[in-house]
Motif scaffolding. Sequence first.
Motif, PDB file in Angstrom:
ATOM      1  N   PRO A 181     -38.958  12.860  42.342  1.00 14.84           N
ATOM      2  CA  PRO A 181     -38.098  12.860  43.540  1.00 14.84           C
ATOM      3  C   PRO A 181     -38.713  13.606  44.720  1.00 14.84           C
ATOM      4  N   GLU A 182     -39.406  14.706  44.448  1.00 11.32           N
ATOM      5  CA  GLU A 182     -39.987  15.474  45.549  1.00 11.32           C
ATOM      6  C   GLU A 182     -41.053  14.659  46.284  1.00 11.32           C
ATOM      7  N   SER A 183     -41.894  13.932  45.550  1.00 13.19           N
ATOM      8  CA  SER A 183     -42.929  13.095  46.174  1.00 13.19           C
ATOM      9  C   SER A 183     -42.302  11.974  46.986  1.00 13.19           C
ATOM     10  N   LYS A 184     -41.221  11.419  46.438  1.00 15.76           N
ATOM     11  CA  LYS A 184     -40.527  10.372  47.192  1.00 15.76           C
ATOM     12  C   LYS A 184     -39.995  10.911  48.516  1.00 15.76           C
ATOM     13  N   GLN A 185     -39.440  12.103  48.472  1.00 14.60           N
ATOM     14  CA  GLN A 185     -38.899  12.693  49.695  1.00 14.60           C
ATOM     15  C   GLN A 185     -40.013  12.971  50.710  1.00 14.60           C
ATOM     16  N   LEU A 186     -41.151  13.442  50.228  1.00 17.83           N
ATOM     17  CA  LEU A 186     -42.260  13.725  51.140  1.00 17.83           C
ATOM     18  C   LEU A 186     -42.796  12.438  51.771  1.00 17.83           C
ATOM     19  N   ARG A 187     -42.900  11.374  50.955  1.00 18.01           N
ATOM     20  CA  ARG A 187     -43.351  10.108  51.522  1.00 18.01           C
ATOM     21  C   ARG A 187     -42.331   9.560  52.529  1.00 18.01           C
ATOM     22  N   LEU A 188     -41.050   9.813  52.237  1.00 14.56           N
ATOM     23  CA  LEU A 188     -40.007   9.378  53.180  1.00 14.56           C
ATOM     24  C   LEU A 188     -40.109  10.146  54.498  1.00 14.56           C
ATOM     25  N   VAL A 189     -40.397  11.437  54.401  1.00 16.79           N
ATOM     26  CA  VAL A 189     -40.581  12.232  55.623  1.00 16.79           C
ATOM     27  C   VAL A 189     -41.775  11.728  56.425  1.00 16.79           C
ATOM     28  N   GLU A 190     -42.860  11.394  55.739  1.00 19.49           N
ATOM     29  CA  GLU A 190     -44.041  10.872  56.429  1.00 19.49           C
ATOM     30  C   GLU A 190     -43.731   9.547  57.124  1.00 19.49           C
ATOM     31  N   ALA A 191     -42.998   8.679  56.445  1.00 22.31           N
ATOM     32  CA  ALA A 191     -42.627   7.394  57.054  1.00 22.31           C
ATOM     33  C   ALA A 191     -41.718   7.596  58.258  1.00 22.31           C
ATOM     34  N   THR A 192     -40.821   8.576  58.141  1.00 22.36           N
ATOM     35  CA  THR A 192     -39.927   8.865  59.260  1.00 22.36           C
ATOM     36  C   THR A 192     -40.709   9.369  60.474  1.00 22.36           C
ATOM     37  N   ILE A 193     -41.696  10.208  60.213  1.00 25.30           N
ATOM     38  CA  ILE A 193     -42.519  10.716  61.315  1.00 25.30           C
ATOM     39  C   ILE A 193     -43.306   9.584  61.960  1.00 25.30           C
ATOM     40  N   HIS A 194     -43.838   8.689  61.135  1.00 17.04           N
ATOM     41  CA  HIS A 194     -44.554   7.530  61.678  1.00 17.04           C
ATOM     42  C   HIS A 194     -43.624   6.680  62.556  1.00 17.04           C
ATOM     43  N   GLN A 195     -42.391   6.483  62.093  1.00 17.71           N
ATOM     44  CA  GLN A 195     -41.440   5.701  62.880  1.00 17.71           C
ATOM     45  C   GLN A 195     -41.088   6.417  64.178  1.00 17.71           C
ATOM     46  N   ALA A 196     -40.972   7.749  64.100  1.00 20.42           N
ATOM     47  CA  ALA A 196     -40.699   8.517  65.330  1.00 20.42           C
ATOM     48  C   ALA A 196     -41.843   8.380  66.323  1.00 20.42           C
ATOM     49  N   GLN A 197     -43.077   8.318  65.829  1.00 24.14           N
ATOM     50  CA  GLN A 197     -44.219   8.103  66.717  1.00 24.14           C
ATOM     51  C   GLN A 197     -44.146   6.732  67.387  1.00 24.14           C
ATOM     52  N   LEU A 198     -43.755   5.725  66.607  1.00 23.16           N
ATOM     53  CA  LEU A 198     -43.597   4.396  67.200  1.00 23.16           C
ATOM     54  C   LEU A 198     -42.500   4.392  68.262  1.00 23.16           C
ATOM     55  N   GLU A 199     -41.402   5.072  67.956  1.00 27.15           N
ATOM     56  CA  GLU A 199     -40.321   5.188  68.935  1.00 27.15           C
ATOM     57  C   GLU A 199     -40.818   5.862  70.208  1.00 27.15           C
ATOM     58  N   MET A 200     -41.658   6.894  70.041  1.00 28.95           N
ATOM     59  CA  MET A 200     -42.196   7.596  71.192  1.00 28.95           C
ATOM     60  C   MET A 200     -43.112   6.692  72.007  1.00 28.95           C
ATOM     61  N   ARG A 201     -43.947   5.880  71.340  1.00 31.06           N
ATOM     62  CA  ARG A 201     -44.802   4.947  72.055  1.00 31.06           C
ATOM     63  C   ARG A 201     -43.960   3.943  72.846  1.00 31.06           C
ATOM     64  N   ALA A 202     -42.899   3.462  72.228  1.00 32.61           N
ATOM     65  CA  ALA A 202     -42.012   2.530  72.925  1.00 32.61           C
ATOM     66  C   ALA A 202     -41.343   3.197  74.116  1.00 32.61           C
TER      67      ALA A 202
END
Length: 347
Positions: A181-202
């Motif tokens: 579960p901890e690894s899943k949460q960390l990967r989810l945080v990384e994906a969220t940060i990537h999405q936030a970067q895309l939002e920022m580019r937009a």
Amino acid sequence: MTAMKRQILTGVFFAFGFLILFSVLYLFAFPIDDWSLLWRRQIWNLPFVFIVPVLALSAGTVAGVLSGFFWRNALMSVSDAVDGLTEGLATDVSGAPHLEELENIQGRLSRLAGQMALQAQQVQKMSNEKAEAEEAAIEKIVSEERNRLARELHDSVSQQLFAASMLMSTINELRPSVDDPESKQLRLVEATIHQAQLEMRALFLHLRPIQLHGKALKDGMEGLLGELRQKVPMKISWHIEPVTLEKGIEDQLFRILQESVSNTLRHARAKSLDVLLIRREKWIIMRVTDDGTGFRPKETKPGSYGLQNMKERASQIGGQLKLVSVPGKGTSLEVKVPVLKEDEGND
């Protein structure tokens, strides 16, 4: 006192005075031996001494009435012309008697009407120039403020998101490849940060949109997509033919592309983006396709996904916008613009 009354009284007084003068001269030239004859002689059962004054006063009254009508019509024509001038209508005293004085007044009124029309045009021109200057000043202030916000976001939030993304990528790479579960949460945080970067580019595209600034549409589109390819973790490809259009059409097509790419970055969660710009016979076709999550256009809320804004831009250049989206399959947006004017560069 009206002109009619004034002319009637003038005629009466003139006739009465002329009667007295004529009578005095007549009696001085031909003295009367017996003054009683003026009373004894009668005409129409009236003494002769009353007949002459009555006839003179009647003639004067008639002359005054006729003169009054004449000048009343003349003054009413001038009054109507002045009223028309104040209301911005054409000045015309053609219905008035033909007099040199009235023709001079007509000429002066016509010149005054021309001067008033010229002044009105100058006032409207000044008003338009003032409105355009104010609009340009507002646009400049808005543009400067948007650029300032974009710079601040890029220097602060965007850099922090990039640092957080690198940190999370490093942490996930160093961790054992386990599915806890901890690894899943960390990967989810990384994906969220990537999405936030895309939002920022937009968001950067909205706050500080790239302008053509005299560039060809092909160069502007390739510059925009090339910059995004370097900064966005997404496969971006394009096929753009060199087309020459009027500046207004090129600007609107470029803005539609920006809006579509921004929506893809913010909402689609796509892995690839493909852009096509071609000319086929009398049509310019631009198509933007992604393999993202897609959506059901009929179920979207009004104004969502920027669709309404892009439709308005397409209609402003006489184009047609078609959107096809399937949940889980991606979205394809196509704009077709008729070429109404042949350009030498396309011959």
